[in-house]
Scaffold this motif. Structure first.
Motif, PDB file in Angstrom:
ATOM      1  N   THR A 126       0.828  -1.205   0.000  1.00 53.36           N
ATOM      2  CA  THR A 126       0.000   0.000   0.000  1.00 53.36           C
ATOM      3  C   THR A 126       0.864   1.258   0.000  1.00 53.36           C
ATOM      4  OG1 THR A 126      -0.142  -0.008   2.422  1.00 53.36           O
ATOM      5  CG2 THR A 126      -1.879  -1.162   1.192  1.00 53.36           C
ATOM      6  N   GLY A 127       0.275   2.357  -0.435  1.00 52.60           N
ATOM      7  CA  GLY A 127       0.965   3.648  -0.399  1.00 52.60           C
ATOM      8  C   GLY A 127       2.161   3.742  -1.320  1.00 52.60           C
ATOM      9  N   VAL A 128       2.121   3.011  -2.432  1.00 50.99           N
ATOM     10  CA  VAL A 128       3.253   2.994  -3.368  1.00 50.99           C
ATOM     11  C   VAL A 128       3.201   4.220  -4.286  1.00 50.99           C
ATOM     12  CG1 VAL A 128       4.328   1.751  -5.280  1.00 50.99           C
ATOM     13  CG2 VAL A 128       3.428   0.488  -3.318  1.00 50.99           C
ATOM     14  N   THR A 129       4.362   4.819  -4.509  1.00 57.98           N
ATOM     15  CA  THR A 129       4.483   5.895  -5.496  1.00 57.98           C
ATOM     16  C   THR A 129       5.462   5.450  -6.577  1.00 57.98           C
ATOM     17  OG1 THR A 129       6.278   6.965  -4.269  1.00 57.98           O
ATOM     18  CG2 THR A 129       4.028   7.696  -3.795  1.00 57.98           C
ATOM     19  N   ILE A 130       5.187   5.854  -7.809  1.00 56.84           N
ATOM     20  CA  ILE A 130       6.052   5.502  -8.932  1.00 56.84           C
ATOM     21  C   ILE A 130       6.443   6.775  -9.661  1.00 56.84           C
ATOM     22  CG2 ILE A 130       6.210   4.256 -11.119  1.00 56.84           C
ATOM     23  CD1 ILE A 130       4.256   2.220 -10.044  1.00 56.84           C
ATOM     24  N   THR A 131       7.731   6.939  -9.907  1.00 57.24           N
ATOM     25  CA  THR A 131       8.233   8.120 -10.598  1.00 57.24           C
ATOM     26  C   THR A 131       9.194   7.708 -11.702  1.00 57.24           C
ATOM     27  OG1 THR A 131      10.029   8.337  -8.965  1.00 57.24           O
ATOM     28  CG2 THR A 131       8.003   9.608  -8.567  1.00 57.24           C
ATOM     29  N   ALA A 132       9.478   8.661 -12.582  1.00 51.18           N
ATOM     30  CA  ALA A 132      10.398   8.407 -13.693  1.00 51.18           C
ATOM     31  C   ALA A 132      11.826   8.715 -13.271  1.00 51.18           C
ATOM     32  CB  ALA A 132      10.014   9.254 -14.898  1.00 51.18           C
ATOM     33  N   PHE A 206      -3.288 -10.106 -30.359  1.00 49.95           N
ATOM     34  CA  PHE A 206      -2.217 -10.817 -31.053  1.00 49.95           C
ATOM     35  C   PHE A 206      -1.232 -11.323 -30.020  1.00 49.95           C
ATOM     36  CE2 PHE A 206      -1.197  -6.330 -30.818  1.00 49.95           C
ATOM     37  CZ  PHE A 206       0.107  -6.320 -30.342  1.00 49.95           C
ATOM     38  N   THR A 207      -0.466 -12.341 -30.397  1.00 48.95           N
ATOM     39  CA  THR A 207       0.499 -12.931 -29.477  1.00 48.95           C
ATOM     40  C   THR A 207       1.776 -12.100 -29.463  1.00 48.95           C
ATOM     41  OG1 THR A 207      -0.386 -15.145 -29.869  1.00 48.95           O
ATOM     42  CG2 THR A 207       1.815 -15.001 -28.904  1.00 48.95           C
ATOM     43  N   VAL A 208       2.084 -11.535 -28.312  1.00 49.06           N
ATOM     44  CA  VAL A 208       3.245 -10.658 -28.163  1.00 49.06           C
ATOM     45  C   VAL A 208       4.524 -11.489 -28.146  1.00 49.06           C
ATOM     46  CG1 VAL A 208       4.401  -9.011 -26.622  1.00 49.06           C
ATOM     47  CG2 VAL A 208       1.918  -8.917 -26.934  1.00 49.06           C
ATOM     48  N   GLN A 209       5.550 -10.985 -28.844  1.00 46.39           N
ATOM     49  CA  GLN A 209       6.843 -11.663 -28.860  1.00 46.39           C
ATOM     50  C   GLN A 209       7.899 -10.930 -28.045  1.00 46.39           C
ATOM     51  OE1 GLN A 209       7.238 -11.806 -33.120  1.00 46.39           O
ATOM     52  NE2 GLN A 209       6.390 -13.865 -33.261  1.00 46.39           N
ATOM     53  N   ALA A 210       7.702  -9.645 -27.828  1.00 43.74           N
ATOM     54  CA  ALA A 210       8.612  -8.857 -26.993  1.00 43.74           C
ATOM     55  C   ALA A 210       7.843  -7.656 -26.459  1.00 43.74           C
ATOM     56  CB  ALA A 210       9.836  -8.398 -27.792  1.00 43.74           C
ATOM     57  N   ALA A 211       8.161  -7.252 -25.238  1.00 41.84           N
ATOM     58  CA  ALA A 211       7.475  -6.110 -24.634  1.00 41.84           C
ATOM     59  C   ALA A 211       8.357  -5.496 -23.563  1.00 41.84           C
ATOM     60  CB  ALA A 211       6.140  -6.535 -24.025  1.00 41.84           C
ATOM     61  N   THR A 212       8.136  -4.220 -23.297  1.00 34.67           N
ATOM     62  CA  THR A 212       8.862  -3.544 -22.232  1.00 34.67           C
ATOM     63  C   THR A 212       8.009  -2.402 -21.695  1.00 34.67           C
ATOM     64  OG1 THR A 212      10.986  -2.577 -21.592  1.00 34.67           O
ATOM     65  CG2 THR A 212      10.040  -1.871 -23.702  1.00 34.67           C
ATOM     66  N   LEU A 213       8.442  -1.849 -20.580  1.00 32.04           N
ATOM     67  CA  LEU A 213       7.724  -0.742 -19.934  1.00 32.04           C
ATOM     68  C   LEU A 213       8.758   0.267 -19.454  1.00 32.04           C
ATOM     69  CD1 LEU A 213       4.646  -0.272 -19.206  1.00 32.04           C
ATOM     70  CD2 LEU A 213       5.277  -0.867 -16.869  1.00 32.04           C
ATOM     71  N   THR A 214       8.552   1.527 -19.795  1.00 29.42           N
ATOM     72  CA  THR A 214       9.442   2.596 -19.359  1.00 29.42           C
ATOM     73  C   THR A 214       8.614   3.730 -18.761  1.00 29.42           C
ATOM     74  OG1 THR A 214       9.412   3.583 -21.579  1.00 29.42           O
ATOM     75  CG2 THR A 214      11.227   2.073 -21.069  1.00 29.42           C
ATOM     76  N   ALA A 215       9.274   4.597 -18.007  1.00 30.91           N
ATOM     77  CA  ALA A 215       8.584   5.717 -17.361  1.00 30.91           C
ATOM     78  C   ALA A 215       8.779   6.984 -18.169  1.00 30.91           C
ATOM     79  CB  ALA A 215       9.110   5.910 -15.942  1.00 30.91           C
ATOM     80  N   SER A 216       7.696   7.768 -18.278  1.00 33.38           N
ATOM     81  CA  SER A 216       7.742   9.050 -18.958  1.00 33.38           C
ATOM     82  C   SER A 216       6.762   9.990 -18.260  1.00 33.38           C
ATOM     83  CB  SER A 216       7.389   8.898 -20.440  1.00 33.38           C
ATOM     84  OG  SER A 216       7.369  10.148 -21.094  1.00 33.38           O
ATOM     85  N   GLY A 217       7.282  10.892 -17.446  1.00 36.26           N
ATOM     86  CA  GLY A 217       6.421  11.800 -16.704  1.00 36.26           C
ATOM     87  C   GLY A 217       5.559  11.043 -15.711  1.00 36.26           C
ATOM     88  N   THR A 218       4.249  11.241 -15.778  1.00 36.29           N
ATOM     89  CA  THR A 218       3.325  10.561 -14.874  1.00 36.29           C
ATOM     90  C   THR A 218       2.736   9.292 -15.487  1.00 36.29           C
ATOM     91  OG1 THR A 218       1.484  11.928 -15.659  1.00 36.29           O
ATOM     92  CG2 THR A 218       2.706  12.728 -13.741  1.00 36.29           C
ATOM     93  N   ASN A 219       3.291   8.860 -16.618  1.00 31.52           N
ATOM     94  CA  ASN A 219       2.804   7.650 -17.281  1.00 31.52           C
ATOM     95  C   ASN A 219       3.912   6.617 -17.414  1.00 31.52           C
ATOM     96  OD1 ASN A 219       0.136   8.558 -17.767  1.00 31.52           O
ATOM     97  ND2 ASN A 219       0.817   9.678 -19.575  1.00 31.52           N
ATOM     98  N   LEU A 220       3.495   5.370 -17.525  1.00 27.09           N
ATOM     99  CA  LEU A 220       4.397   4.304 -17.919  1.00 27.09           C
ATOM    100  C   LEU A 220       4.038   3.927 -19.351  1.00 27.09           C
ATOM    101  CD1 LEU A 220       4.532   2.027 -14.742  1.00 27.09           C
ATOM    102  CD2 LEU A 220       6.032   3.911 -15.397  1.00 27.09           C
ATOM    103  N   VAL A 221       5.048   3.815 -20.190  1.00 30.07           N
ATOM    104  CA  VAL A 221       4.834   3.568 -21.616  1.00 30.07           C
ATOM    105  C   VAL A 221       5.063   2.089 -21.913  1.00 30.07           C
ATOM    106  CG1 VAL A 221       5.563   4.137 -23.952  1.00 30.07           C
ATOM    107  CG2 VAL A 221       5.517   5.916 -22.188  1.00 30.07           C
ATOM    108  N   LEU A 222       3.996   1.440 -22.361  1.00 28.79           N
ATOM    109  CA  LEU A 222       4.053   0.031 -22.727  1.00 28.79           C
ATOM    110  C   LEU A 222       4.302  -0.089 -24.224  1.00 28.79           C
ATOM    111  CD1 LEU A 222       3.501  -3.051 -22.285  1.00 28.79           C
ATOM    112  CD2 LEU A 222       1.067  -2.527 -22.653  1.00 28.79           C
TER     113      LEU A 222
END
Length: 235
Positions: A126-132, A206-222
């Motif tokens: 609980t109470g987790v914060t996420i930043t870039a 569709f069936t994903v073959q590669a994926a990643t997640l990065t931070a940009s401002g207040t969003n995470l980019v999938l």
């Protein structure tokens, strides 16, 4: 000569009109077909390239863009995403009948944006914060109780893709500037687990073959990619 010029201008206008009208009709039908095929809300469809008819007759399109506000990744739903399809085959008959069962693409690229608050809300802690952090790094923070004391904890979320899921694992934990596991009374394994999250990507069409997640401002980019794709029916 004047009559010939007028005829040519009218002919060009008719061809352009048919092209524009056919494109709009096909885009609408494609969106409905994909929704029926996948069991999701119909995406907006944009067929790129000049002369829709020149692509529609052989049933081959260089680039089609799908946009949707209803993409799901495990516990995270309603993701705003853009999906680019390249070298797409869709028979003209299927396009006119509104079916996507034979739609195939040589390559698919997905770009989705997820508010950081929705990722933190899905975590056990609980109470987790996420930043870039620098270079798109994902930094996660929380406050934990140790021997009656409230201690701020931070970590990096490292993304990796395997078995159809994007795994966000908490690495490099520190508490009050001290590298863990140097604080007595704190279960490091449980804390790391509570700050981690898995995002299954099996609900994508569709069936994903590669994926990643990065931070940009207040969003995470999938971002996710796949090759030799056929739009799958929802099971």
């Amino acid at each position: 000569m004047r009559k010939l010029l007028i005829f040519l201008v009218v002919l060009i206008l008719l061809v352009v009109g048919v092209d524009i009208g056919g494109r709009a009709f096909a885009e609408s039908k494609a969106g409905e077909a994909i929704a029926t095929q996948t069991g999701t809300v119909a995406p907006s469809v944009h067929i790129h390239g000049f002369s829709f008819l020149a692509q529609a007759l052989p049933g081959h399109y260089q680039n089609i863009t799908l946009t949707s506000q209803d993409v799901a990744a495990g516990p995270i739903t309603g993701i705003a995403a853009t999906i680019e399809l390249y070298d797409v085959d869709l028979p003209l008959g299927d396009a006119l009948n509104g079916t996507a069962s034979n739609l195939r693409a040589a390559q698919v690229r997905l770009h989705g944006e997820i508010p950081t608050s929705r990722i933190s809300a899905a975590m056990t802690q609980t109470g987790v914060t996420i930043t870039a952090g620098p270079g798109g790094a994902i930094r996660v923070g929380a406050t934990v109780s140790v021997a009656g004391q409230q201690i701020p904890v931070t970590a990096d979320l490292v993304a990796s893709f395997s078995s159809g899921a994007l795994h966000l694992d908490a690495k490099g934990l520190t508490a009050a500037g001290i590298s863990l596991p140097s604080i007595a009374g704190l279960n490091i394994a449980d804390l790391a687990r509570n700050l981690s999250l898995a995002l299954p990507l099996r609900d994508l069409p569709f069936t994903v073959q590669a994926a990643t997640l990065t931070a940009s401002g207040t969003n995470l980019v999938l971002t996710a990619i796949a090759n030799d794709v056929r739009i799958a029916a929802k099971t």
